[in-house]
Design a protein around this motif. Structure first.
Motif, PDB file in Angstrom:
ATOM      1  N   VAL A  32       0.841  -1.202   0.000  1.00  0.00           N
ATOM      2  CA  VAL A  32       0.000   0.000   0.000  1.00  0.00           C
ATOM      3  C   VAL A  32       0.876   1.252   0.000  1.00  0.00           C
ATOM      4  O   VAL A  32       0.572   2.236  -0.688  1.00  0.00           O
ATOM      5  CB  VAL A  32      -0.977  -0.009   1.198  1.00  0.00           C
ATOM      6  CG1 VAL A  32      -1.634   1.340   1.405  1.00  0.00           C
ATOM      7  CG2 VAL A  32      -2.034  -1.097   0.996  1.00  0.00           C
ATOM      8  N   PHE A  33       1.969   1.229   0.740  1.00  0.00           N
ATOM      9  CA  PHE A  33       2.905   2.355   0.778  1.00  0.00           C
ATOM     10  C   PHE A  33       3.457   2.642  -0.619  1.00  0.00           C
ATOM     11  O   PHE A  33       3.534   3.805  -1.051  1.00  0.00           O
ATOM     12  CB  PHE A  33       4.027   2.031   1.765  1.00  0.00           C
ATOM     13  CG  PHE A  33       4.951   3.169   2.101  1.00  0.00           C
ATOM     14  CD1 PHE A  33       4.505   4.477   2.188  1.00  0.00           C
ATOM     15  CD2 PHE A  33       6.280   2.913   2.384  1.00  0.00           C
ATOM     16  CE1 PHE A  33       5.372   5.520   2.532  1.00  0.00           C
ATOM     17  CE2 PHE A  33       7.144   3.936   2.731  1.00  0.00           C
ATOM     18  CZ  PHE A  33       6.700   5.235   2.801  1.00  0.00           C
ATOM     19  N   MET A  34       3.821   1.590  -1.346  1.00  0.00           N
ATOM     20  CA  MET A  34       4.336   1.746  -2.702  1.00  0.00           C
ATOM     21  C   MET A  34       3.287   2.384  -3.618  1.00  0.00           C
ATOM     22  O   MET A  34       3.584   3.341  -4.344  1.00  0.00           O
ATOM     23  CB  MET A  34       4.768   0.384  -3.261  1.00  0.00           C
ATOM     24  CG  MET A  34       5.960  -0.221  -2.566  1.00  0.00           C
ATOM     25  SD  MET A  34       6.218  -1.966  -2.997  1.00  0.00           S
ATOM     26  CE  MET A  34       6.368  -1.864  -4.770  1.00  0.00           C
ATOM     27  N   ALA A  35       2.072   1.849  -3.559  1.00  0.00           N
ATOM     28  CA  ALA A  35       1.002   2.374  -4.417  1.00  0.00           C
ATOM     29  C   ALA A  35       0.666   3.820  -4.044  1.00  0.00           C
ATOM     30  O   ALA A  35       0.539   4.688  -4.921  1.00  0.00           O
ATOM     31  CB  ALA A  35      -0.238   1.491  -4.298  1.00  0.00           C
ATOM     32  N   ALA A  36       0.538   4.090  -2.751  1.00  0.00           N
ATOM     33  CA  ALA A  36       0.172   5.438  -2.299  1.00  0.00           C
ATOM     34  C   ALA A  36       1.270   6.453  -2.621  1.00  0.00           C
ATOM     35  O   ALA A  36       0.972   7.600  -2.984  1.00  0.00           O
ATOM     36  CB  ALA A  36      -0.115   5.420  -0.801  1.00  0.00           C
ATOM     37  N   THR A  37       2.522   6.049  -2.518  1.00  0.00           N
ATOM     38  CA  THR A  37       3.631   6.947  -2.853  1.00  0.00           C
ATOM     39  C   THR A  37       3.614   7.283  -4.336  1.00  0.00           C
ATOM     40  O   THR A  37       3.826   8.439  -4.723  1.00  0.00           O
ATOM     41  CB  THR A  37       4.976   6.313  -2.448  1.00  0.00           C
ATOM     42  OG1 THR A  37       4.952   6.058  -1.039  1.00  0.00           O
ATOM     43  CG2 THR A  37       6.144   7.209  -2.789  1.00  0.00           C
ATOM     44  N   THR A  38       3.353   6.298  -5.169  1.00  0.00           N
ATOM     45  CA  THR A  38       3.276   6.534  -6.612  1.00  0.00           C
ATOM     46  C   THR A  38       2.114   7.459  -6.950  1.00  0.00           C
ATOM     47  O   THR A  38       2.273   8.421  -7.714  1.00  0.00           O
ATOM     48  CB  THR A  38       3.138   5.191  -7.361  1.00  0.00           C
ATOM     49  OG1 THR A  38       4.247   4.356  -7.016  1.00  0.00           O
ATOM     50  CG2 THR A  38       3.098   5.401  -8.867  1.00  0.00           C
ATOM     51  N   VAL A  39       0.946   7.205  -6.364  1.00  0.00           N
ATOM     52  CA  VAL A  39      -0.227   8.057  -6.597  1.00  0.00           C
ATOM     53  C   VAL A  39       0.068   9.477  -6.113  1.00  0.00           C
ATOM     54  O   VAL A  39      -0.281  10.463  -6.795  1.00  0.00           O
ATOM     55  CB  VAL A  39      -1.480   7.470  -5.907  1.00  0.00           C
ATOM     56  CG1 VAL A  39      -2.624   8.472  -5.884  1.00  0.00           C
ATOM     57  CG2 VAL A  39      -1.904   6.188  -6.603  1.00  0.00           C
ATOM     58  N   SER A  40       0.703   9.596  -4.980  1.00  0.00           N
ATOM     59  CA  SER A  40       1.050  10.905  -4.431  1.00  0.00           C
ATOM     60  C   SER A  40       1.957  11.688  -5.380  1.00  0.00           C
ATOM     61  O   SER A  40       1.756  12.881  -5.619  1.00  0.00           O
ATOM     62  CB  SER A  40       1.739  10.725  -3.080  1.00  0.00           C
ATOM     63  OG  SER A  40       2.221  11.934  -2.594  1.00  0.00           O
ATOM     64  N   LEU A  41       2.951  11.015  -5.947  1.00  0.00           N
ATOM     65  CA  LEU A  41       3.865  11.663  -6.885  1.00  0.00           C
ATOM     66  C   LEU A  41       3.123  12.093  -8.151  1.00  0.00           C
ATOM     67  O   LEU A  41       3.326  13.201  -8.652  1.00  0.00           O
ATOM     68  CB  LEU A  41       5.031  10.732  -7.219  1.00  0.00           C
ATOM     69  CG  LEU A  41       6.200  11.367  -7.946  1.00  0.00           C
ATOM     70  CD1 LEU A  41       6.850  12.457  -7.093  1.00  0.00           C
ATOM     71  CD2 LEU A  41       7.223  10.301  -8.299  1.00  0.00           C
ATOM     72  N   LEU A  42       2.251  11.217  -8.653  1.00  0.00           N
ATOM     73  CA  LEU A  42       1.463  11.560  -9.838  1.00  0.00           C
ATOM     74  C   LEU A  42       0.513  12.726  -9.551  1.00  0.00           C
ATOM     75  O   LEU A  42       0.328  13.612 -10.398  1.00  0.00           O
ATOM     76  CB  LEU A  42       0.682  10.337 -10.331  1.00  0.00           C
ATOM     77  CG  LEU A  42       1.535   9.198 -10.888  1.00  0.00           C
ATOM     78  CD1 LEU A  42       0.670   7.977 -11.160  1.00  0.00           C
ATOM     79  CD2 LEU A  42       2.282   9.639 -12.135  1.00  0.00           C
ATOM     80  N   PHE A  43      -0.075  12.747  -8.361  1.00  0.00           N
ATOM     81  CA  PHE A  43      -0.963  13.839  -7.967  1.00  0.00           C
ATOM     82  C   PHE A  43      -0.175  15.152  -7.890  1.00  0.00           C
ATOM     83  O   PHE A  43      -0.644  16.204  -8.328  1.00  0.00           O
ATOM     84  CB  PHE A  43      -1.636  13.511  -6.636  1.00  0.00           C
ATOM     85  CG  PHE A  43      -2.720  14.466  -6.250  1.00  0.00           C
ATOM     86  CD1 PHE A  43      -3.927  14.483  -6.938  1.00  0.00           C
ATOM     87  CD2 PHE A  43      -2.536  15.355  -5.207  1.00  0.00           C
ATOM     88  CE1 PHE A  43      -4.933  15.368  -6.588  1.00  0.00           C
ATOM     89  CE2 PHE A  43      -3.529  16.247  -4.847  1.00  0.00           C
ATOM     90  CZ  PHE A  43      -4.733  16.257  -5.545  1.00  0.00           C
TER      91      PHE A  43
END
Length: 185
Positions: A32-43
């Motif tokens: 979840v940390f990996m996915a959320a970090t990626t989404v955060s960067l894209l956001f």
């Protein structure tokens, strides 16, 4: 980006990691940390049309160490990530000081305007602080249970970093250039 949005973008992945770890364990929390970090960067990219260097570097290491953690089903890698990243940041700052290159100025120059001595002292302090964080991370993950390490990562590192940042204000105030002082008036 407003300060609240920035806090959510930067702190959201860590909060998601903490909650998922508490409910489903470190491997699921890491995924979840990996996915959320990626989404955060894209956001962040969507909002600012640029990729800030620190979150980009952070995302790279979360994906690298998180990927190893999930793939090998071994929490060691995600526990090592803060140590490696903090030592890397310290090494870059120490190398910049040794080569007389100002590494912090390109990162913080839009927020701070300091004289050269101020940048040098601030770089040295941050380099030493990153070493301290690396040592603390090593002590905590090697001597405590995984959940205690997660608590330290979420509730220890961020407050320590904020406190350290606040303690730098006297140095920053002493070494501000005239253009910064005039902007504050």
């Amino acid at each position: 980006m407003t300060p609240l949005i920035r806090l959510l973008v930067e702190g959201g992945p860590l909060a998601a990691f903490f909650v998922t770890n508490a409910q489903a364990g470190i491997i699921a929390g890491t995924g979840v940390f990996m996915a959320a970090t990626t989404v955060s960067l894209l956001f962040s990219w969507h909002l600012e049309r640029r990729l800030p260097i620190m979150p980009l570097v952070g995302c790279f290491f979360v994906l690298l160490f998180g990927g190893l953690t999930v793939w090998l089903d071994d929490a060691l890698f995600i526990k090592l990530k803060p140590t490696v990243v903090n030592l890397l940041f310290a090494a870059v700052l120490f190398a910049g000081l040794a080569l007389r290159r100002n590494v912090l100025k390109p990162l913080l120059g839009t927020v701070l305007s300091l004289d050269e001595e101020g940048w040098r002292k601030l770089s040295l302090r941050w380099a030493c602080f990153f070493v301290v964080l690396a040592v603390l991370n090593e002590v905590v993950w090697r001597t405590m249970a995984t959940d205690a390490w997660v608590n330290f990562k979420v509730f220890g590192i961020m407050p320590l970093t904020l406190l350290f940042s606040a303690l730098q204000m006297p140095l920053i105030m002493r070494h501000q250039t005239d253009e910064t002082k005039q902007g504050a008036d």
